[in-house]
Design a protein around this motif. Structure first.
Motif, PDB file in Angstrom:
ATOM      1  N   LEU A 183      -8.882   2.866  -1.049  1.00 43.53           N
ATOM      2  CA  LEU A 183      -9.279   2.701   0.348  1.00 43.53           C
ATOM      3  C   LEU A 183     -10.082   3.903   0.851  1.00 43.53           C
ATOM      4  N   SER A 184      -9.757   5.102   0.388  1.00 42.54           N
ATOM      5  CA  SER A 184     -10.520   6.288   0.797  1.00 42.54           C
ATOM      6  C   SER A 184     -11.978   6.131   0.373  1.00 42.54           C
ATOM      7  N   GLY A 185     -12.186   5.606  -0.856  1.00 41.75           N
ATOM      8  CA  GLY A 185     -13.546   5.370  -1.347  1.00 41.75           C
ATOM      9  C   GLY A 185     -14.276   4.356  -0.477  1.00 41.75           C
ATOM     10  N   LEU A 186     -13.566   3.295  -0.077  1.00 42.89           N
ATOM     11  CA  LEU A 186     -14.190   2.244   0.743  1.00 42.89           C
ATOM     12  C   LEU A 186     -14.603   2.770   2.105  1.00 42.89           C
ATOM     13  N   ILE A 187     -13.707   3.546   2.716  1.00 39.04           N
ATOM     14  CA  ILE A 187     -13.974   4.058   4.070  1.00 39.04           C
ATOM     15  C   ILE A 187     -15.236   4.916   4.060  1.00 39.04           C
ATOM     16  N   ALA A 188     -15.406   5.680   2.977  1.00 35.94           N
ATOM     17  CA  ALA A 188     -16.562   6.572   2.883  1.00 35.94           C
ATOM     18  C   ALA A 188     -17.881   5.792   2.874  1.00 35.94           C
ATOM     19  N   TRP A 203       5.645   3.552  -4.757  1.00 38.10           N
ATOM     20  CA  TRP A 203       4.970   4.807  -4.442  1.00 38.10           C
ATOM     21  C   TRP A 203       3.704   4.978  -5.286  1.00 38.10           C
ATOM     22  N   GLN A 204       3.822   4.710  -6.605  1.00 40.21           N
ATOM     23  CA  GLN A 204       2.623   4.912  -7.442  1.00 40.21           C
ATOM     24  C   GLN A 204       1.571   3.851  -7.133  1.00 40.21           C
ATOM     25  N   ARG A 205       1.995   2.662  -6.712  1.00 42.38           N
ATOM     26  CA  ARG A 205       1.000   1.647  -6.322  1.00 42.38           C
ATOM     27  C   ARG A 205       0.282   2.081  -5.039  1.00 42.38           C
ATOM     28  N   GLN A 206       1.049   2.631  -4.070  1.00 44.56           N
ATOM     29  CA  GLN A 206       0.381   3.043  -2.833  1.00 44.56           C
ATOM     30  C   GLN A 206      -0.585   4.198  -3.108  1.00 44.56           C
ATOM     31  N   ALA A 207      -0.251   5.048  -4.095  1.00 43.67           N
ATOM     32  CA  ALA A 207      -1.164   6.152  -4.441  1.00 43.67           C
ATOM     33  C   ALA A 207      -2.495   5.593  -4.948  1.00 43.67           C
ATOM     34  N   ILE A 208      -2.418   4.548  -5.780  1.00 37.78           N
ATOM     35  CA  ILE A 208      -3.637   3.916  -6.303  1.00 37.78           C
ATOM     36  C   ILE A 208      -4.448   3.329  -5.137  1.00 37.78           C
ATOM     37  N   MET A 209      -3.747   2.614  -4.242  1.00 34.77           N
ATOM     38  CA  MET A 209      -4.461   1.950  -3.133  1.00 34.77           C
ATOM     39  C   MET A 209      -5.047   2.966  -2.163  1.00 34.77           C
ATOM     40  N   THR A 249       0.401  -5.223   1.535  1.00 34.62           N
ATOM     41  CA  THR A 249      -0.644  -4.194   1.481  1.00 34.62           C
ATOM     42  C   THR A 249      -1.581  -4.418   0.295  1.00 34.62           C
ATOM     43  N   GLU A 250      -1.013  -4.832  -0.842  1.00 32.33           N
ATOM     44  CA  GLU A 250      -1.869  -5.120  -2.013  1.00 32.33           C
ATOM     45  C   GLU A 250      -2.891  -6.204  -1.647  1.00 32.33           C
ATOM     46  N   HIS A 251      -2.438  -7.230  -0.943  1.00 33.63           N
ATOM     47  CA  HIS A 251      -3.368  -8.300  -0.538  1.00 33.63           C
ATOM     48  C   HIS A 251      -4.449  -7.729   0.383  1.00 33.63           C
ATOM     49  N   ALA A 298      -9.575  -1.582   8.522  1.00 29.28           N
ATOM     50  CA  ALA A 298      -8.592  -0.917   9.392  1.00 29.28           C
ATOM     51  C   ALA A 298      -7.215  -1.552   9.243  1.00 29.28           C
ATOM     52  N   GLU A 299      -7.191  -2.880   9.157  1.00 25.60           N
ATOM     53  CA  GLU A 299      -5.894  -3.565   9.009  1.00 25.60           C
ATOM     54  C   GLU A 299      -5.223  -3.136   7.701  1.00 25.60           C
ATOM     55  N   ALA A 300      -6.038  -3.043   6.643  1.00 23.30           N
ATOM     56  CA  ALA A 300      -5.493  -2.608   5.351  1.00 23.30           C
ATOM     57  C   ALA A 300      -4.975  -1.176   5.455  1.00 23.30           C
TER      58      ALA A 300
END
Ligand SMILES: Cc1cc2nc3c(=O)[nH]c(=O)nc-3n(C[C@H](O)[C@H](O)[C@H](O)COP(=O)(O)OP(=O)(O)OC[C@H]3O[C@@H](n4cnc5c(N)ncnc54)[C@H](O)[C@@H]3O)c2cc1C
Length: 381
Positions: free
Chosen positions: A257-262, A247-253, A316-318, A276-278
Protein backbone atom coordinates in the motif's frame (compact mmCIF):
# COMPACT_ATOMS: atom_id res chain seq x y z
CA UNK A 1 7.12 -2.67 18.30
CA UNK A 2 10.19 -2.49 20.52
CA UNK A 3 11.59 -5.40 22.42
CA UNK A 4 15.02 -4.89 23.93
CA UNK A 5 15.26 -7.50 26.69
CA UNK A 6 18.06 -9.32 24.78
CA UNK A 7 20.83 -7.87 22.70
CA UNK A 8 19.29 -8.84 19.36
CA UNK A 9 20.94 -7.37 16.25
CA UNK A 10 19.19 -4.63 14.28
CA UNK A 11 17.88 -6.67 11.41
CA UNK A 12 16.51 -3.73 9.39
CA UNK A 13 19.92 -2.05 9.36
CA UNK A 14 21.59 -5.29 8.28
CA UNK A 15 19.05 -5.97 5.52
CA UNK A 16 19.44 -2.44 4.15
CA UNK A 17 23.23 -2.67 4.23
CA UNK A 18 23.17 -6.03 2.39
CA UNK A 19 20.24 -5.30 0.10
CA UNK A 20 22.22 -5.53 -3.16
CA UNK A 21 23.88 -8.84 -2.42
CA UNK A 22 20.58 -10.35 -1.23
CA UNK A 23 18.62 -9.57 -4.39
CA UNK A 24 19.48 -12.93 -5.98
CA UNK A 25 17.50 -14.60 -3.19
CA UNK A 26 14.78 -11.99 -2.64
CA UNK A 27 11.66 -14.14 -2.07
CA UNK A 28 9.34 -11.56 -3.59
CA UNK A 29 6.32 -12.84 -5.47
CA UNK A 30 7.31 -14.11 -8.94
CA UNK A 31 5.75 -16.38 -11.53
CA UNK A 32 7.26 -19.55 -10.17
CA UNK A 33 6.42 -20.83 -6.71
CA UNK A 34 9.30 -23.32 -6.83
CA UNK A 35 11.73 -20.49 -7.59
CA UNK A 36 10.24 -18.49 -4.71
CA UNK A 37 10.68 -21.43 -2.36
CA UNK A 38 14.32 -21.87 -3.44
CA UNK A 39 14.91 -18.15 -2.84
CA UNK A 40 13.15 -18.32 0.53
CA UNK A 41 15.38 -21.15 1.69
CA UNK A 42 18.52 -19.32 0.57
CA UNK A 43 17.29 -16.05 2.13
CA UNK A 44 16.81 -17.74 5.50
CA UNK A 45 20.19 -19.50 5.14
CA UNK A 46 21.93 -16.13 4.70
CA UNK A 47 20.00 -14.51 7.53
CA UNK A 48 20.85 -17.45 9.76
CA UNK A 49 24.55 -17.27 8.81
CA UNK A 50 24.45 -13.62 9.94
CA UNK A 51 22.83 -14.67 13.23
CA UNK A 52 19.49 -13.02 12.44
CA UNK A 53 16.97 -15.88 12.56
CA UNK A 54 16.02 -17.63 15.77
CA UNK A 55 15.46 -14.49 17.85
CA UNK A 56 12.15 -14.69 19.70
CA UNK A 57 12.27 -18.52 19.82
CA UNK A 58 13.27 -20.10 23.16
CA UNK A 59 16.94 -21.15 23.37
CA UNK A 60 15.95 -24.57 24.81
CA UNK A 61 13.89 -25.20 21.66
CA UNK A 62 16.65 -24.33 19.21
CA UNK A 63 16.16 -20.56 19.03
CA UNK A 64 18.29 -17.65 20.25
CA UNK A 65 15.89 -16.51 22.99
CA UNK A 66 14.14 -13.22 23.67
CA UNK A 67 10.54 -12.10 23.42
CA UNK A 68 8.31 -13.35 20.60
CA UNK A 69 7.96 -9.68 19.61
CA UNK A 70 11.43 -10.02 18.03
CA UNK A 71 9.86 -12.27 15.40
CA UNK A 72 7.31 -9.58 14.62
CA UNK A 73 10.19 -7.11 14.25
CA UNK A 74 11.97 -9.46 11.84
CA UNK A 75 8.89 -9.78 9.58
CA UNK A 76 8.33 -6.03 9.61
CA UNK A 77 12.00 -5.41 8.75
CA UNK A 78 11.96 -7.88 5.84
CA UNK A 79 9.13 -6.05 4.07
CA UNK A 80 10.32 -2.57 5.11
CA UNK A 81 13.68 -3.33 3.45
CA UNK A 82 11.89 -4.27 0.23
CA UNK A 83 12.04 -8.07 0.43
CA UNK A 84 9.23 -10.56 -0.06
CA UNK A 85 8.14 -12.66 2.89
CA UNK A 86 9.92 -16.04 2.85
CA UNK A 87 7.50 -18.87 2.09
CA UNK A 88 8.41 -20.86 5.21
CA UNK A 89 7.23 -18.17 7.65
CA UNK A 90 3.56 -19.21 7.66
CA UNK A 91 4.14 -22.81 8.75
CA UNK A 92 6.99 -21.73 11.02
CA UNK A 93 4.74 -19.40 12.97
CA UNK A 94 1.87 -21.83 13.31
CA UNK A 95 3.64 -25.18 13.77
CA UNK A 96 6.81 -23.81 15.38
CA UNK A 97 4.76 -22.30 18.19
CA UNK A 98 2.93 -25.60 18.72
CA UNK A 99 6.19 -27.59 18.78
CA UNK A 100 7.77 -25.22 21.29
CA UNK A 101 4.73 -25.34 23.59
CA UNK A 102 3.91 -29.05 23.32
CA UNK A 103 7.10 -30.93 22.42
CA UNK A 104 10.23 -28.80 23.06
CA UNK A 105 12.45 -31.86 22.42
CA UNK A 106 11.18 -32.17 18.85
CA UNK A 107 11.34 -28.38 18.46
CA UNK A 108 15.03 -28.33 19.41
CA UNK A 109 15.72 -30.98 16.75
CA UNK A 110 13.74 -29.47 13.88
CA UNK A 111 13.38 -25.72 14.48
CA UNK A 112 17.11 -24.98 13.79
CA UNK A 113 16.84 -26.77 10.40
CA UNK A 114 13.97 -24.56 9.34
CA UNK A 115 15.58 -21.40 10.68
CA UNK A 116 18.74 -22.22 8.69
CA UNK A 117 16.81 -22.59 5.42
CA UNK A 118 17.30 -26.35 5.22
CA UNK A 119 13.67 -27.45 5.65
CA UNK A 120 10.05 -26.62 4.95
CA UNK A 121 7.02 -27.66 6.96
CA UNK A 122 3.31 -27.95 6.23
CA UNK A 123 0.03 -28.36 8.07
CA UNK A 124 -2.10 -31.46 7.53
CA UNK A 125 -5.44 -30.62 9.08
CA UNK A 126 -8.12 -30.30 6.38
CA UNK A 127 -9.60 -33.33 4.67
CA UNK A 128 -11.99 -33.69 1.73
CA UNK A 129 -14.96 -33.79 4.13
CA UNK A 130 -13.49 -31.96 7.10
CA UNK A 131 -12.76 -28.25 6.64
CA UNK A 132 -14.74 -25.89 8.87
CA UNK A 133 -15.99 -28.97 10.72
CA UNK A 134 -12.46 -30.16 11.49
CA UNK A 135 -13.61 -32.39 14.37
CA UNK A 136 -15.18 -34.75 11.83
CA UNK A 137 -11.81 -35.70 10.31
CA UNK A 138 -11.25 -39.40 9.52
CA UNK A 139 -7.49 -39.88 9.12
CA UNK A 140 -6.76 -42.59 11.67
CA UNK A 141 -3.74 -43.36 13.86
CA UNK A 142 -3.44 -46.79 15.52
CA UNK A 143 -0.79 -47.95 17.96
CA UNK A 144 2.04 -50.11 16.61
CA UNK A 145 4.73 -51.09 19.15
CA UNK A 146 6.60 -47.96 20.23
CA UNK A 147 4.77 -45.80 17.73
CA UNK A 148 1.72 -45.26 15.57
CA UNK A 149 0.58 -46.05 12.03
CA UNK A 150 -1.38 -43.31 10.25
CA UNK A 151 -3.77 -43.88 7.36
CA UNK A 152 -5.93 -41.30 5.62
CA UNK A 153 -6.01 -38.32 3.28
CA UNK A 154 -5.31 -34.63 3.78
CA UNK A 155 -6.06 -31.87 1.28
CA UNK A 156 -5.21 -28.19 0.69
CA UNK A 157 -1.83 -28.81 2.32
CA UNK A 158 0.03 -25.58 1.49
CA UNK A 159 3.57 -26.19 0.16
CA UNK A 160 3.09 -29.92 0.80
CA UNK A 161 5.01 -30.94 -2.34
CA UNK A 162 8.20 -29.24 -1.11
CA UNK A 163 7.87 -29.88 2.61
CA UNK A 164 9.99 -32.21 4.71
CA UNK A 165 7.69 -32.41 7.74
CA UNK A 166 3.96 -32.16 8.25
CA UNK A 167 1.87 -31.63 11.40
CA UNK A 168 -0.88 -34.21 10.89
CA UNK A 169 -4.05 -34.20 12.98
CA UNK A 170 -5.40 -37.75 13.20
CA UNK A 171 -8.09 -39.65 15.03
CA UNK A 172 -6.83 -41.79 17.91
CA UNK A 173 -10.20 -42.13 19.66
CA UNK A 174 -13.42 -43.85 18.60
CA UNK A 175 -14.81 -42.89 15.14
CA UNK A 176 -17.50 -40.72 16.77
CA UNK A 177 -15.20 -39.16 19.40
CA UNK A 178 -15.22 -35.82 17.51
CA UNK A 179 -12.76 -33.30 19.05
CA UNK A 180 -12.08 -35.51 22.10
CA UNK A 181 -10.30 -38.23 20.09
CA UNK A 182 -7.68 -36.37 18.03
CA UNK A 183 -3.88 -36.32 18.28
CA UNK A 184 -1.32 -34.16 16.45
CA UNK A 185 1.70 -35.99 14.96
CA UNK A 186 4.97 -34.75 13.46
CA UNK A 187 5.23 -36.75 10.24
CA UNK A 188 8.26 -37.24 7.99
CA UNK A 189 6.97 -36.74 4.43
CA UNK A 190 9.81 -38.90 3.06
CA UNK A 191 8.63 -41.89 5.16
CA UNK A 192 7.32 -45.09 3.53
CA UNK A 193 3.56 -44.86 2.80
CA UNK A 194 3.44 -41.09 2.12
CA UNK A 195 2.24 -39.96 -1.30
CA UNK A 196 2.14 -36.18 -1.90
CA UNK A 197 0.28 -35.05 -5.02
CA UNK A 198 0.39 -31.34 -5.91
CA UNK A 199 -2.85 -29.60 -6.97
CA UNK A 200 -2.78 -26.93 -9.67
CA UNK A 201 -4.54 -23.69 -8.63
CA UNK A 202 -6.24 -21.00 -10.72
CA UNK A 203 -3.03 -18.98 -10.72
CA UNK A 204 -1.16 -21.83 -12.43
CA UNK A 205 0.84 -22.71 -9.34
CA UNK A 206 1.03 -25.96 -7.43
CA UNK A 207 0.55 -24.28 -4.10
CA UNK A 208 -1.44 -27.03 -2.39
CA UNK A 209 -1.13 -30.76 -2.24
CA UNK A 210 -3.18 -33.77 -1.38
CA UNK A 211 -1.29 -35.90 1.11
CA UNK A 212 -2.13 -39.62 1.18
CA UNK A 213 -0.95 -41.61 4.19
CA UNK A 214 -0.95 -45.40 4.00
CA UNK A 215 0.14 -46.98 7.29
CA UNK A 216 2.84 -44.35 7.81
CA UNK A 217 4.92 -45.12 10.92
CA UNK A 218 5.42 -42.30 13.43
CA UNK A 219 7.42 -42.88 16.64
CA UNK A 220 5.69 -41.95 19.91
CA UNK A 221 8.16 -39.17 20.66
CA UNK A 222 6.92 -37.43 17.48
CA UNK A 223 3.54 -36.60 18.99
CA UNK A 224 2.84 -32.90 19.49
CA UNK A 225 0.96 -32.93 22.77
CA UNK A 226 -0.78 -35.85 24.51
CA UNK A 227 -2.79 -38.72 23.02
CA UNK A 228 -6.34 -37.50 22.35
CA UNK A 229 -5.19 -33.96 23.20
CA UNK A 230 -4.81 -32.81 19.58
CA UNK A 231 -7.84 -30.53 19.61
CA UNK A 232 -6.40 -28.45 22.44
CA UNK A 233 -3.07 -28.20 20.57
CA UNK A 234 -4.85 -27.20 17.35
CA UNK A 235 -6.81 -24.49 19.18
CA UNK A 236 -3.59 -23.29 20.81
CA UNK A 237 -1.87 -23.17 17.45
CA UNK A 238 -4.74 -21.16 15.96
CA UNK A 239 -3.88 -18.30 18.32
CA UNK A 240 -0.58 -18.00 16.46
CA UNK A 241 -2.28 -18.25 13.10
CA UNK A 242 -4.38 -15.27 14.17
CA UNK A 243 -1.50 -13.43 15.86
CA UNK A 244 1.88 -13.69 14.16
CA UNK A 245 0.57 -14.98 10.83
CA UNK A 246 -1.73 -11.97 10.55
CA UNK A 247 1.15 -9.72 11.60
CA UNK A 248 3.44 -10.88 8.78
CA UNK A 249 0.57 -10.56 6.29
CA UNK A 250 -0.12 -6.98 7.40
CA UNK A 251 3.60 -6.22 7.00
CA UNK A 252 3.41 -7.39 3.37
CA UNK A 253 0.26 -5.33 2.73
CA UNK A 254 1.76 -2.27 4.40
CA UNK A 255 4.65 -2.36 1.96
CA UNK A 256 2.27 -2.87 -1.02
CA UNK A 257 0.00 0.00 0.00
CA UNK A 258 2.89 2.40 0.67
CA UNK A 259 4.04 1.82 -2.93
CA UNK A 260 0.52 2.48 -4.25
CA UNK A 261 0.06 5.70 -2.29
CA UNK A 262 3.32 7.05 -3.71
CA UNK A 263 2.02 6.71 -7.28
CA UNK A 264 -1.60 7.76 -6.65
CA UNK A 265 -3.10 10.43 -8.93
CA UNK A 266 -4.73 12.77 -6.40
CA UNK A 267 -7.20 14.12 -8.95
CA UNK A 268 -8.75 10.64 -9.25
CA UNK A 269 -11.08 10.85 -6.25
CA UNK A 270 -12.71 7.46 -6.78
CA UNK A 271 -9.44 5.55 -6.81
CA UNK A 272 -8.13 7.63 -3.91
CA UNK A 273 -11.19 6.65 -1.85
CA UNK A 274 -10.63 2.94 -2.62
CA UNK A 275 -7.01 3.26 -1.46
CA UNK A 276 -8.09 5.22 1.63
CA UNK A 277 -10.60 2.55 2.63
CA UNK A 278 -7.88 -0.10 2.32
CA UNK A 279 -5.50 2.04 4.37
CA UNK A 280 -8.03 2.49 7.18
CA UNK A 281 -8.69 -1.25 7.33
CA UNK A 282 -4.96 -2.00 7.25
CA UNK A 283 -4.29 0.44 10.08
CA UNK A 284 -7.04 -1.17 12.18
CA UNK A 285 -5.55 -4.60 11.43
CA UNK A 286 -2.04 -3.49 12.36
CA UNK A 287 -3.21 -2.01 15.67
CA UNK A 288 -5.27 -5.08 16.49
CA UNK A 289 -2.46 -7.52 15.59
CA UNK A 290 0.04 -5.47 17.54
CA UNK A 291 -1.96 -6.03 20.73
CA UNK A 292 -2.46 -9.72 19.94
CA UNK A 293 1.26 -10.29 19.33
CA UNK A 294 2.07 -8.46 22.59
CA UNK A 295 -0.41 -10.63 24.49
CA UNK A 296 1.07 -13.80 22.99
CA UNK A 297 4.59 -12.61 23.80
CA UNK A 298 3.48 -12.02 27.40
CA UNK A 299 2.34 -15.67 27.57
CA UNK A 300 -1.36 -14.83 27.71
CA UNK A 301 -3.85 -17.41 26.47
CA UNK A 302 -6.11 -15.88 23.89
CA UNK A 303 -9.78 -16.61 23.53
CA UNK A 304 -12.52 -16.33 20.88
CA UNK A 305 -11.81 -12.59 20.54
CA UNK A 306 -8.90 -13.42 18.17
CA UNK A 307 -11.53 -14.27 15.57
CA UNK A 308 -11.84 -10.48 15.22
CA UNK A 309 -8.20 -10.41 14.00
CA UNK A 310 -9.02 -13.09 11.44
CA UNK A 311 -12.10 -11.22 10.17
CA UNK A 312 -10.07 -7.99 9.89
CA UNK A 313 -7.29 -9.83 8.06
CA UNK A 314 -9.65 -11.29 5.43
CA UNK A 315 -11.39 -7.96 4.88
CA UNK A 316 -8.08 -6.08 4.59
CA UNK A 317 -6.60 -8.58 2.12
CA UNK A 318 -9.62 -8.01 -0.13
CA UNK A 319 -9.48 -4.20 0.17
CA UNK A 320 -5.72 -3.85 -0.34
CA UNK A 321 -5.69 -6.07 -3.41
CA UNK A 322 -8.78 -4.32 -4.80
CA UNK A 323 -6.84 -1.07 -4.35
CA UNK A 324 -3.92 -2.51 -6.36
CA UNK A 325 -6.37 -3.43 -9.10
CA UNK A 326 -7.93 0.07 -9.07
CA UNK A 327 -4.60 1.95 -9.24
CA UNK A 328 -2.91 -0.29 -11.82
CA UNK A 329 -6.20 -0.73 -13.67
CA UNK A 330 -5.24 -1.47 -17.31
CA UNK A 331 -1.95 -3.15 -16.58
CA UNK A 332 -3.62 -5.31 -13.94
CA UNK A 333 -6.37 -6.46 -16.29
CA UNK A 334 -4.43 -7.20 -19.47
CA UNK A 335 -0.73 -6.63 -18.75
CA UNK A 336 1.67 -9.47 -19.42
CA UNK A 337 4.62 -8.15 -17.44
CA UNK A 338 5.92 -10.17 -14.50
CA UNK A 339 4.59 -7.41 -12.24
CA UNK A 340 1.05 -7.61 -13.67
CA UNK A 341 1.03 -11.40 -13.41
CA UNK A 342 2.22 -11.16 -9.83
CA UNK A 343 -0.46 -8.63 -8.94
CA UNK A 344 -3.16 -10.84 -10.40
CA UNK A 345 -1.81 -13.84 -8.49
CA UNK A 346 -1.82 -11.81 -5.26
CA UNK A 347 -5.39 -10.69 -5.95
CA UNK A 348 -6.52 -14.31 -6.39
CA UNK A 349 -4.69 -15.33 -3.22
CA UNK A 350 -6.35 -12.50 -1.29
CA UNK A 351 -9.77 -14.05 -2.01
CA UNK A 352 -8.63 -17.12 -0.07
CA UNK A 353 -7.97 -15.08 3.07
CA UNK A 354 -11.64 -15.36 4.05
CA UNK A 355 -11.38 -19.17 3.76
CA UNK A 356 -8.00 -20.45 5.02
CA UNK A 357 -7.41 -20.94 8.72
CA UNK A 358 -11.15 -20.65 9.44
CA UNK A 359 -13.79 -19.29 7.05
CA UNK A 360 -15.10 -15.73 7.66
CA UNK A 361 -18.70 -16.89 8.21
CA UNK A 362 -17.57 -19.26 10.94
CA UNK A 363 -15.44 -16.53 12.56
CA UNK A 364 -18.46 -14.20 12.58
CA UNK A 365 -20.51 -16.89 14.32
CA UNK A 366 -17.77 -17.24 16.96
CA UNK A 367 -17.72 -13.48 17.57
CA UNK A 368 -21.53 -13.32 17.70
CA UNK A 369 -21.99 -16.23 20.08
CA UNK A 370 -18.84 -16.33 22.19
CA UNK A 371 -17.71 -12.69 22.31
CA UNK A 372 -20.98 -10.77 22.05
CA UNK A 373 -23.09 -13.44 23.77
CA UNK A 374 -25.80 -13.39 21.10
CA UNK A 375 -28.14 -16.39 20.94
CA UNK A 376 -27.06 -19.36 18.82
CA UNK A 377 -28.43 -19.57 15.31
CA UNK A 378 -31.71 -21.54 15.38
CA UNK A 379 -31.45 -24.93 13.68
CA UNK A 380 -33.23 -24.86 10.35
CA UNK A 381 -36.01 -27.42 10.13
C1 LIG B 1 -5.10 -20.61 0.48
C2 LIG B 1 -5.49 -21.74 1.37
C3 LIG B 1 -4.51 -22.42 2.08
C4 LIG B 1 -4.85 -23.50 2.90
N1 LIG B 1 -3.85 -24.18 3.51
C5 LIG B 1 -4.15 -25.24 4.30
C6 LIG B 1 -3.11 -25.99 4.92
O1 LIG B 1 -1.92 -25.71 4.75
N2 LIG B 1 -3.47 -27.04 5.69
C7 LIG B 1 -4.77 -27.38 5.91
O2 LIG B 1 -5.01 -28.33 6.65
N3 LIG B 1 -5.78 -26.71 5.30
C8 LIG B 1 -5.51 -25.65 4.51
N4 LIG B 1 -6.52 -24.96 3.87
C9 LIG B 1 -7.90 -25.42 4.02
C10 LIG B 1 -8.76 -24.49 4.88
O3 LIG B 1 -8.40 -24.56 6.22
C11 LIG B 1 -10.23 -24.85 4.61
O4 LIG B 1 -10.49 -24.48 3.27
C12 LIG B 1 -11.16 -24.14 5.55
O5 LIG B 1 -11.05 -24.65 6.85
C13 LIG B 1 -12.64 -24.26 5.07
O6 LIG B 1 -12.96 -25.58 4.88
P1 LIG B 1 -13.59 -26.09 3.49
O7 LIG B 1 -12.76 -25.59 2.36
O8 LIG B 1 -13.83 -27.56 3.59
O9 LIG B 1 -14.98 -25.33 3.38
P2 LIG B 1 -16.33 -25.71 4.13
O10 LIG B 1 -16.06 -25.96 5.56
O11 LIG B 1 -17.03 -26.78 3.36
O12 LIG B 1 -17.12 -24.34 4.00
C14 LIG B 1 -17.77 -23.96 2.78
C15 LIG B 1 -18.56 -22.68 3.05
O13 LIG B 1 -19.55 -22.94 4.06
C16 LIG B 1 -19.42 -22.01 5.13
N5 LIG B 1 -19.68 -22.67 6.41
C17 LIG B 1 -19.19 -23.87 6.82
N6 LIG B 1 -19.63 -24.14 8.08
C18 LIG B 1 -20.38 -23.08 8.47
C19 LIG B 1 -21.07 -22.74 9.68
N7 LIG B 1 -21.06 -23.57 10.74
N8 LIG B 1 -21.70 -21.56 9.73
C20 LIG B 1 -21.70 -20.69 8.66
N9 LIG B 1 -21.05 -20.97 7.49
C21 LIG B 1 -20.41 -22.14 7.40
C22 LIG B 1 -17.97 -21.53 5.08
O14 LIG B 1 -17.85 -20.26 5.65
C23 LIG B 1 -17.69 -21.53 3.59
O15 LIG B 1 -18.12 -20.32 3.02
C24 LIG B 1 -6.22 -23.89 3.03
C25 LIG B 1 -7.21 -23.20 2.34
C26 LIG B 1 -6.86 -22.15 1.50
C27 LIG B 1 -7.95 -21.46 0.75
Amino acid sequence: MASQEVDAPNVLEWLRAHSDTLQDCNPRRTDSLDDRIDRSLEFFARLDAAGLTGWGWPAESGGRGGSAELRAELYDAITAAGFGMPEQVGALEVLGSALVAHNPGIASRYLPELLAGRALWCQGFSEPEAGSDLASLRTRAVRDGQGWRITGQKVWTSLGHRSNWCGVLARTGAPDSRHRGLTLFWVDLQAAGVDVRPLLTLTGEEEFSEVFLDGVYVPSDHMIGPVDGGWGVAMDLLQYERGMWAWQRQAIMHSTLSGLIAELDESDALTASIVAEAYISLTALRMRCRETVKRLAAGERLGPEVSIDKILLGQTEHLVNDAVRAVRERGFAIGDSAEARTERAEWFYSRAATVYGGAAEVQRNIVAERVLGLPREAARG
